[in-house]
Enzyme design. Structure first.
Site, PDB file in Angstrom:
ATOM      1  N   SER A 152       1.917  -5.288   3.377  1.00  0.00           N
ATOM      2  CA  SER A 152       3.351  -5.136   3.604  1.00  0.00           C
ATOM      3  C   SER A 152       4.168  -6.229   2.903  1.00  0.00           C
ATOM      4  O   SER A 152       5.361  -6.379   3.169  1.00  0.00           O
ATOM      5  CB  SER A 152       3.652  -5.137   5.116  1.00  0.00           C
ATOM      6  N   SER A 208      -1.179  -7.701  10.837  1.00  0.00           N
ATOM      7  CA  SER A 208      -2.610  -7.702  11.126  1.00  0.00           C
ATOM      8  C   SER A 208      -3.437  -7.771   9.853  1.00  0.00           C
ATOM      9  O   SER A 208      -4.365  -8.581   9.738  1.00  0.00           O
ATOM     10  CB  SER A 208      -2.983  -6.443  11.924  1.00  0.00           C
ATOM     11  N   GLU A 249       0.291  -0.492  16.286  1.00  0.00           N
ATOM     12  CA  GLU A 249      -0.542   0.659  15.931  1.00  0.00           C
ATOM     13  C   GLU A 249      -1.449   1.059  17.096  1.00  0.00           C
ATOM     14  O   GLU A 249      -1.649   2.248  17.370  1.00  0.00           O
ATOM     15  CB  GLU A 249      -1.391   0.347  14.696  1.00  0.00           C
ATOM     16  N   CYS A 301      -8.160   1.678   6.580  1.00  0.00           N
ATOM     17  CA  CYS A 301      -7.550   2.353   5.437  1.00  0.00           C
ATOM     18  C   CYS A 301      -8.049   1.776   4.110  1.00  0.00           C
ATOM     19  O   CYS A 301      -8.551   0.645   4.044  1.00  0.00           O
ATOM     20  CB  CYS A 301      -6.025   2.296   5.536  1.00  0.00           C
ATOM     21  N   CYS A 315       2.472   5.930   8.904  1.00  0.00           N
ATOM     22  CA  CYS A 315       1.550   6.073   7.776  1.00  0.00           C
ATOM     23  C   CYS A 315       0.621   7.263   8.021  1.00  0.00           C
ATOM     24  O   CYS A 315       0.063   7.401   9.112  1.00  0.00           O
ATOM     25  CB  CYS A 315       0.728   4.797   7.618  1.00  0.00           C
ATOM     26  N   HIS A 371      -1.039  -4.661  19.514  1.00  0.00           N
ATOM     27  CA  HIS A 371      -0.539  -4.349  18.168  1.00  0.00           C
ATOM     28  C   HIS A 371       0.160  -2.991  18.213  1.00  0.00           C
ATOM     29  O   HIS A 371      -0.313  -2.063  18.870  1.00  0.00           O
ATOM     30  CB  HIS A 371      -1.695  -4.312  17.160  1.00  0.00           C
ATOM     31  N   CYS A 385       0.860  -1.185   0.000  1.00  0.00           N
ATOM     32  CA  CYS A 385       0.000   0.000   0.000  1.00  0.00           C
ATOM     33  C   CYS A 385       0.900   1.241   0.000  1.00  0.00           C
ATOM     34  O   CYS A 385       2.118   1.143   0.142  1.00  0.00           O
ATOM     35  CB  CYS A 385      -0.909   0.006   1.227  1.00  0.00           C
TER      36      CYS A 385
END
Length: 319
Positions: A275, A231, A133, A202, A103, A131, A18
């Site tokens: 990723s 994830s 994030e 996203c 990001c 996680h 991405c």
């Protein structure tokens, strides 16, 4: 004439990298070009071991915490998943050259949480405990300001009254279906809860899951190329199974394939987490080509043209 059985492959598009991952990898490579090796990276820049090992060979040094980085002006890069506020604060105290590869879509969630906090709303984060994030998002605000929920059952256990001023944000890489169920539970219990103006999951996660859903019931098995700690890759595997595919496997490299799962199949779906580089998709396809005569069809459900600018410290060099 080939004695190999024919295997119909439906190859998902979009798949793989991405815009946020492309940007994060470019940050490390441009920092190496501008400042020279070593460049220090806190945590995996993205959740893919192949990418991390490739960057190591170029001179990136991956560390768990900032105290592993030496004093000086060699860059320290923060991963695409985002970091708690105390991490850049520590970098500033030590006068380290910090470059933030978070990001921009994760940054959006950080800003939403801060906005709600300034308005004295209690904030609920829908995400997976531990996680990176989620750790980064919760770390944008004082401890206790953000409550994490992972399921509708967690929503039922929340201590807030129905009329309490609340807002929610979400991790960007969740299963859309799982997220929708938790948000529905939040809205049912707290009708006045404020959500994002645009959903936090996203575009890349949304598009990749939609592509998997489009073909999952048309194939005998599914391969998701990606790392076990990714994830969004794990969610793709789950989506394939929930959408009608009886067998799915998440694999990083060809050596990870459990061939017993693919005995007797006549069709296979293939995608890659956000990723996972395309070179690994090719590696997996080549592994199947050794055992099957492949008939590959690309199934496109969306076209992506998103890109993000590099951090300020690196823009001059690229220009």
């Amino acid at each position: 004439m080939s004695q190999k059985p024919t295997l119909k492959i439906l190859l998902c598009a979009p798949r793989g990298f991405c815009a946020g991952v492309v940007r994060a990898i470019n940050v490390v490579e441009q920092a190496l070009a501008k400042f020279g090796a070593p460049v220090y990276v806190r945590h995996e820049i993205v959740h893919n071991r192949y990418v991390v090992e490739t960057l190591k060979k170029k001179g990136a040094v991956f560390i768990e915490e900032l105290d592993e980085a030496p004093d000086g002006r060699q860059p320290v890069i923060f991963s695409a998943h985002g970091v708690p506020k105390d991490v850049p604060a520590e970098a500033e105290r030590r006068n380290l050259l910090a470059i933030d590869a978070t990001c921009p879509l994760v940054k959006k969630v950080h800003l939403e949480a801060e906005f709600h906090h300034r308005r004295d709303l209690k904030i609920i984060l829908v995400g997976h405990k531990g996680h990176p994030e989620v750790v980064g998002t919760m770390g944008q605000l004082p401890e206790g300001s953000v409550i994490l929920v992972e399921s509708a059952e967690d929503v039922a256990a929340l201590p807030f009254s129905p009329d309490e001023p609340l807002a929610y944000v979400t991790q960007t890489t969740l299963s859309i279906d799982d997220m929708s169920a938790v948000v529905a539970a939040l809205q049912a219990r707290y009708p006045g809860i404020i959500g994002p103006h645009r959903q936090d999951i996203c575009y890349a996660t949304t598009n990749r899951q939609a592509a998997v859903k489009a073909i999952a019931d048309k194939v005998d098995a599914f391969v998701v190329v990606g790392s076990p700690n990714s994830s969004n890759s794990q969610r793709l595997r789950e989506v394939a199974e929930r959408s009608g595919c009886k067998t799915s496997q998440l694999v990083l490299r060809a050596d990870d394939i459990d061939w017993t799962k693919f005995e007797g199949i006549k069709s296979l779906g293939v995608t890659a987490g956000a990723s996972a580089p395309e070179v690994l998709v090719e590696e997996i396809l080549n592994a199947f080509a050794e055992k099957f005569e492949l008939d590959i069809e690309t199934v496109t459900t969306a076209t992506e043209d998103v890109s993000f600018p590099l951090p300020r410290q690196l823009r001059e060099e690229v220009a």
